[in-house]
Design a protein around this motif. Sequence first.
Motif: not given
Lengths: 185, 185
Positions: A7, A57, A47, A9, A54
């Motif tokens: 994880d 998401d 990512h 991300r 960010v």
Amino acid sequence: MGRWEPDARGRMIAAAMELYAERGFEQTTAGDIAERAGVTERTFFRHFADKREVLFDGSDVMAKAVYDAVVSAPDGASPLDAALAGAAATSAFLEDRRDHAVRRARIVAATPSLQERELLKMAALTETVTEALRSRGVEEPAAGLAAHGAIAVFQVAFRRWAAEAEPPGFADCVADAADSFRALC
Amino acid sequence: MGRWEPDARGRMIAAAMELYAERGFEQTTAGDIAERAGVTERTFFRHFADKREVLFDGSDVMAKAVYDAVVSAPDGASPLDAALAGAAATSAFLEDRRDHAVRRARIVAATPSLQERELLKMAALTETVTEALRSRGVEEPAAGLAAHGAIAVFQVAFRRWAAEAEPPGFADCVADAADSFRALC
DNA sequence: GTCTATAGGGCGATAGAC
DNA sequence: GTCTATCGCCCTATAGAC
């Protein structure tokens, strides 16, 4: 257990939220976030397209749910009612995450550059609702105007839900805002 | 005549419009614009906070006019009607500049980052209209919702005015869009 | 992963207007 | 003299290219 901690991300998202809240968005570098998340700066940018993204998401997952809600509104529903069904569908993504949503909203509100990104997402969502209405046979300009109205209702509902000490459920805030909207005309 | 050519600001705006249209926003550097305008890159950034802002000169003058129009709408006007008076007031800034407005809109539409800035200005304008309505004694949530509605009407009106080959005047586009909006509820 | 161009801020020097 | 616009050079972080 693999070679990397799982994880990455999620860790980057959490780290970014913390740092943006602690010291502000501009005062946080991509390297700071990567470091706290235990990855390299390069991984961060693989990512997320940029430092703002960010905080957004999952916004396309919500957009999909909104689209489906508008499309599957009752046959007899007016364009505005169908669009408002989309606004109501967002409650599934917010109802049980008020703390997180409020913290995120505070960060966004403090940073013009994040507001810009948020507004772009909202405009995309407006376009999504417009498309869903058109698939129901609603013509312009009614489709676009009803979509804008529903997004306005959503925003007003969210603001109240985030601001009040003991707010009702998000769905109720949407319903109240929708009533106020209908009273305009 | 002094040391510098006059109207450096105007030259930078013109140069930016040309270059953004010719080769695109991302493919244009601040140095390119400065060079074509006959100033240094540093001077460009002294006039404009960033590369986007050069396309939004004078937007606060329009915001002031919108505010005044809302405040001075007839005493008996409903919140929505007062807000729509603000939308109508923008025609003074557009009616005789369709070519320029359309070229500018094309550049913005081609560049997400410029769309973001445009949306931020629209959000600020929504806030301006909301404030003007509140000064008329309109309470939330009606003020915010009527403001959002008026901005939606403006955007729909502008899109039609820019798209049609032989559009009516901008003021007529606003009036038509306002009628469609009222028909929603 | 490394390498690079660009955005955009800081600061002091300079040249003009007054 | 002061005030202000411009310049030039330094810097870091972003984000794209390789």
